[in-house]
Write a protein that holds these residues in place. Structure first.
Motif, PDB file in Angstrom:
ATOM      1  N   SER A  94      28.085  58.170  53.543  1.00 44.65           N
ATOM      2  CA  SER A  94      28.364  58.432  52.116  1.00 44.65           C
ATOM      3  C   SER A  94      28.649  57.111  51.409  1.00 44.65           C
ATOM      4  O   SER A  94      28.874  56.084  52.060  1.00 44.65           O
ATOM      5  CB  SER A  94      29.578  59.362  51.960  1.00 44.65           C
ATOM      6  OG  SER A  94      30.761  58.686  52.359  1.00 44.65           O
ATOM      7  N   GLY A  95      28.704  57.185  50.086  1.00 45.26           N
ATOM      8  CA  GLY A  95      29.099  56.002  49.326  1.00 45.26           C
ATOM      9  C   GLY A  95      30.541  55.622  49.617  1.00 45.26           C
ATOM     10  O   GLY A  95      30.883  54.447  49.693  1.00 45.26           O
ATOM     11  N   LEU A 155      31.934  52.006  51.092  1.00 41.48           N
ATOM     12  CA  LEU A 155      33.019  51.166  50.567  1.00 41.48           C
ATOM     13  C   LEU A 155      33.983  50.767  51.685  1.00 41.48           C
ATOM     14  O   LEU A 155      34.382  49.606  51.805  1.00 41.48           O
ATOM     15  CB  LEU A 155      33.803  51.925  49.493  1.00 41.48           C
ATOM     16  CG  LEU A 155      33.228  52.000  48.081  1.00 41.48           C
ATOM     17  CD1 LEU A 155      34.110  52.890  47.203  1.00 41.48           C
ATOM     18  CD2 LEU A 155      33.112  50.616  47.473  1.00 41.48           C
ATOM     19  N   CYS A 188      36.166  56.642  39.955  1.00 45.11           N
ATOM     20  CA  CYS A 188      36.296  57.714  40.948  1.00 45.11           C
ATOM     21  C   CYS A 188      37.381  57.374  41.987  1.00 45.11           C
ATOM     22  O   CYS A 188      37.687  56.199  42.234  1.00 45.11           O
ATOM     23  CB  CYS A 188      34.956  57.951  41.638  1.00 45.11           C
ATOM     24  SG  CYS A 188      34.364  56.531  42.518  1.00 45.11           S
ATOM     25  N   ASP A 241      30.794  47.759  43.616  1.00 47.36           N
ATOM     26  CA  ASP A 241      30.569  49.196  43.766  1.00 47.36           C
ATOM     27  C   ASP A 241      29.403  49.603  42.872  1.00 47.36           C
ATOM     28  O   ASP A 241      29.551  49.938  41.698  1.00 47.36           O
ATOM     29  CB  ASP A 241      31.821  50.013  43.424  1.00 47.36           C
ATOM     30  CG  ASP A 241      31.583  51.494  43.721  1.00 47.36           C
ATOM     31  OD1 ASP A 241      30.404  51.879  43.856  1.00 47.36           O
ATOM     32  OD2 ASP A 241      32.547  52.266  43.807  1.00 47.36           O
ATOM     33  N   ALA A 301      27.471  52.159  43.567  1.00 42.32           N
ATOM     34  CA  ALA A 301      27.115  53.496  44.067  1.00 42.32           C
ATOM     35  C   ALA A 301      26.175  54.239  43.134  1.00 42.32           C
ATOM     36  O   ALA A 301      25.272  54.944  43.583  1.00 42.32           O
ATOM     37  CB  ALA A 301      28.391  54.324  44.289  1.00 42.32           C
ATOM     38  N   VAL A 302      26.377  54.066  41.811  1.00 46.00           N
ATOM     39  CA  VAL A 302      25.600  54.851  40.850  1.00 46.00           C
ATOM     40  C   VAL A 302      24.413  54.075  40.284  1.00 46.00           C
ATOM     41  O   VAL A 302      23.687  54.599  39.444  1.00 46.00           O
ATOM     42  CB  VAL A 302      26.487  55.308  39.668  1.00 46.00           C
ATOM     43  CG1 VAL A 302      27.708  56.055  40.152  1.00 46.00           C
ATOM     44  CG2 VAL A 302      26.894  54.143  38.786  1.00 46.00           C
ATOM     45  N   VAL A 349      24.441  61.030  47.207  1.00 42.30           N
ATOM     46  CA  VAL A 349      24.870  62.414  47.027  1.00 42.30           C
ATOM     47  C   VAL A 349      24.008  63.036  45.915  1.00 42.30           C
ATOM     48  O   VAL A 349      23.625  62.366  44.943  1.00 42.30           O
ATOM     49  CB  VAL A 349      26.387  62.477  46.741  1.00 42.30           C
ATOM     50  CG1 VAL A 349      26.735  61.998  45.342  1.00 42.30           C
ATOM     51  CG2 VAL A 349      26.923  63.867  46.979  1.00 42.30           C
ATOM     52  N   LYS A 359      23.280  61.816  42.245  1.00 41.89           N
ATOM     53  CA  LYS A 359      23.019  60.423  41.894  1.00 41.89           C
ATOM     54  C   LYS A 359      21.532  60.217  41.558  1.00 41.89           C
ATOM     55  O   LYS A 359      20.698  61.069  41.837  1.00 41.89           O
ATOM     56  CB  LYS A 359      23.416  59.503  43.056  1.00 41.89           C
ATOM     57  CG  LYS A 359      24.914  59.521  43.355  1.00 41.89           C
ATOM     58  CD  LYS A 359      25.717  58.858  42.273  1.00 41.89           C
ATOM     59  CE  LYS A 359      27.159  58.605  42.654  1.00 41.89           C
ATOM     60  NZ  LYS A 359      27.993  59.786  42.738  1.00 41.89           N
ATOM     61  N   TYR A 417      36.262  61.846  34.583  1.00 43.97           N
ATOM     62  CA  TYR A 417      37.569  61.330  34.985  1.00 43.97           C
ATOM     63  C   TYR A 417      38.610  61.681  33.922  1.00 43.97           C
ATOM     64  O   TYR A 417      38.905  60.864  33.043  1.00 43.97           O
ATOM     65  CB  TYR A 417      37.484  59.817  35.201  1.00 43.97           C
ATOM     66  CG  TYR A 417      36.355  59.439  36.133  1.00 43.97           C
ATOM     67  CD1 TYR A 417      36.300  59.950  37.432  1.00 43.97           C
ATOM     68  CD2 TYR A 417      35.333  58.598  35.707  1.00 43.97           C
ATOM     69  CE1 TYR A 417      35.255  59.634  38.280  1.00 43.97           C
ATOM     70  CE2 TYR A 417      34.282  58.272  36.556  1.00 43.97           C
ATOM     71  CZ  TYR A 417      34.248  58.800  37.837  1.00 43.97           C
ATOM     72  OH  TYR A 417      33.214  58.495  38.663  1.00 43.97           O
TER      73      TYR A 417
HETATM   74  C1  LIG Z   1      31.366  54.471  41.451  1.00 41.77           C
HETATM   75  C2  LIG Z   1      31.350  55.322  42.697  1.00 41.77           C
HETATM   76  N1  LIG Z   1      31.748  54.774  43.870  1.00 41.77           N
HETATM   77  C3  LIG Z   1      31.744  55.485  45.017  1.00 41.77           C
HETATM   78  C4  LIG Z   1      31.328  56.788  45.038  1.00 41.77           C
HETATM   79  C5  LIG Z   1      31.375  57.544  46.334  1.00 41.77           C
HETATM   80  O1  LIG Z   1      30.107  58.009  46.739  1.00 41.77           O
HETATM   81  P1  LIG Z   1      29.980  59.323  47.656  1.00 41.77           P
HETATM   82  O2  LIG Z   1      30.201  60.503  46.762  1.00 41.77           O
HETATM   83  O3  LIG Z   1      28.586  59.252  48.193  1.00 41.77           O
HETATM   84  O4  LIG Z   1      30.991  59.219  48.718  1.00 41.77           O
HETATM   85  C6  LIG Z   1      30.900  57.390  43.859  1.00 41.77           C
HETATM   86  C7  LIG Z   1      30.440  58.791  43.867  1.00 41.77           C
HETATM   87  O5  LIG Z   1      30.913  59.653  43.208  1.00 41.77           O
HETATM   88  C8  LIG Z   1      30.919  56.646  42.653  1.00 41.77           C
HETATM   89  O6  LIG Z   1      30.559  57.197  41.491  1.00 41.77           O
END
Ligand SMILES: Cc1ncc(COP(=O)(O)O)c(C=O)c1O
Length: 393
Positions: free
Chosen positions: A78-79, A83, A105, A176, A178-179, A202, A205, A331
């Motif tokens: 996962s993201g 991290l 997040c 980060d 992730a998005v 996920v 995304k 958020y």
């Molecule tokens: C900025 C950010 N970092 C990390 C994550 C974590 O990713 P994941 O949902 O795949 O664990 C997300 C996901 O919501 C995110 O938006």
């Protein structure tokens, strides 16, 4: 609108059939359903019965690495896990601090805490909604080991300034991203600015898939080597059963890897569709009273979701719901205002985060996914305009 016309409402692209605009539709993977079933069957009945970390995962990692020009890409569970893997590989742990955005997040804070280090919250830039480098600098102490800005919704953080700050202060830079898969800032792809970056796959995304997954991306071979070990219980990938470091289970699924490889070819078109929809929104909503749209432009943009700030956010949300438009508040509280993280801030100086709190109060995300029809995009736009103009008459 100025988007391609081949997505005008056709059977199957408007699932509710009555003009309802879902935030994420049930047909997100519509074009690739047959491929998914074929892959599932092939891997499920394959002679080698290999379901994790096999050839498909390796080819998927290689394909992402080659597209990016990274030293390595390591697929993981996962993201959030990505991290944690990055922070651990960089040696961050008990006694250390990491500066993270106050708006974002939960994994931004939780991943730091899971290493034993402490997240220190910085305020955000009111327009990009990403960590403000000037504010982040004021949070640096003798214990700080890393800066961890996050790209937010559709805008990348100010990575040139964070790169300069990290170099000047001798800190690690964790991006980060992730998005932000597919985004490019000043010619450099999201993920390749710091010591390491990541993508989340996920479902929702931009390169989401039907399940959980993520990837670490890095320009540094040694960081990559450590992350490969950490993701599979500290083993080196050559001989199983030898554990060189204390790792975790963050392995990647073969079915998902084969599916993502299949879908990689269409990623650019899907991202382009999102970008066009976002440009349409900004072009038609930026002038509205009481509404702040994301900064226009294409450099450093990713369009994961389209988020505006509205003075009367809840009323706008209710109006859009009545118009059949699903929206989302990502958020509703800043991270330091969440019960889980509030105790971390007790007694720390400079704990205002006014811009983060303002964003938590005013942010509203509109649907921007690639399955939206032109008619749906027009409907969302008209509904936002009607509300804002009526509210400020
Ligand atoms: C900025 C950010 N970092 C990390 C994550 C974590 O990713 P994941 O949902 O795949 O664990 C997300 C996901 O919501 C995110 O938006």
């Amino acid at each position: 609108m100025t988007t391609t016309s081949d997505r005008d409402a056709t059977p199957g692209t408007d699932p509710a059939g009555a003009g309802r605009v879902p935030f994420f539709p049930p047909d997100l993977f519509h074009e690739d359903r047959d491929a998914f079933l074929r892959i599932l069957y092939d891997i499920g009945t394959g002679a080698d019965q290999k379901f994790i970390l096999g050839d498909h995962t390796r080819r998927f990692e290689d394909a992402l690495r080659d597209r990016l020009g990274a030293a390595d890409v390591i697929a993981c569970s996962s993201g959030t896990s990505a991290l944690h893997l990055i922070l651990t590989a960089l040696g961050i742990g008990p006694g250390d601090e990491v500066v993270v955005p106050a708006f974002g997040c939960a994994p931004l804070a939780a991943a730091v805490l899971h290493t034993g280090a402490v997240p220190v919250f910085g305020d955000i830039d009111p327009r990009t909604l990403t960590l403000d480098p000037a504010d982040a600098e004021t949070r640096v102490t003798a214990r700080t080991k890393a800066l961890m800005p996050a790209h937010m919704f559709s805008v990348m953080a100010d990575m040139p300034r964070f790169t300069t700050l990290a170099a000047a202060t001798g800190l690690r830079l964790v991006e980060d991203s992730a998005v932000a898969q597919g985004a490019v800032l000043d010619g450099r792809p999201a993920g390749l600015w710091g010591d390491a970056g990541l993508y989340s796959f996920v479902q929702v995304k931009a390169f989401g898939m039907p399940g959980e997954g993520g990837a670490v991306v890095t320009r540094d071979e040694e960081t990559a080597r450590r992350i490969r070990m950490l993701r599979n219980h500290g083993q080196d990938g050559v001989r199983r059963g030898l554990h060189h470091v204390i790792g975790v289970n963050s392995r990647f699924d073969e079915v998902q890897a084969a599916f993502q490889l299949h879908r990689l070819a269409g990623l650019a078109d899907r991202l382009d569709r999102r970008a066009r929809i976002a440009a349409h929104y900004t072009g038609h909503l930026a002038d509205l009273p009481g509404v702040t749209t994301p900064p226009p432009g294409t450099d450093g943009r990713c369009h994961y979701v389209y988020t505006l700030l509205a003075d009367d956010r809840d009323a706008l949300r209710d109006h859009l719901a009545a118009e059949g438009v699903d929206t989302h508040v990502y958020y509703p509280k800043t991270l330091p205002d969440q019960a889980a993280f509030a105790p971390l801030t007790a007694g720390r100086p400079g704990t205002g985060w006014p811009h983060a709190r303002d964003a938590a109060r005013r942010q509203l995300s509109l649907p921007v996914h690639h399955r939206l029809t032109d008619a749906q995009v027009e409907h969302v736009t008209a509904a936002v305009r009607a509300h804002a103009l009526r509210a400020h008459r």
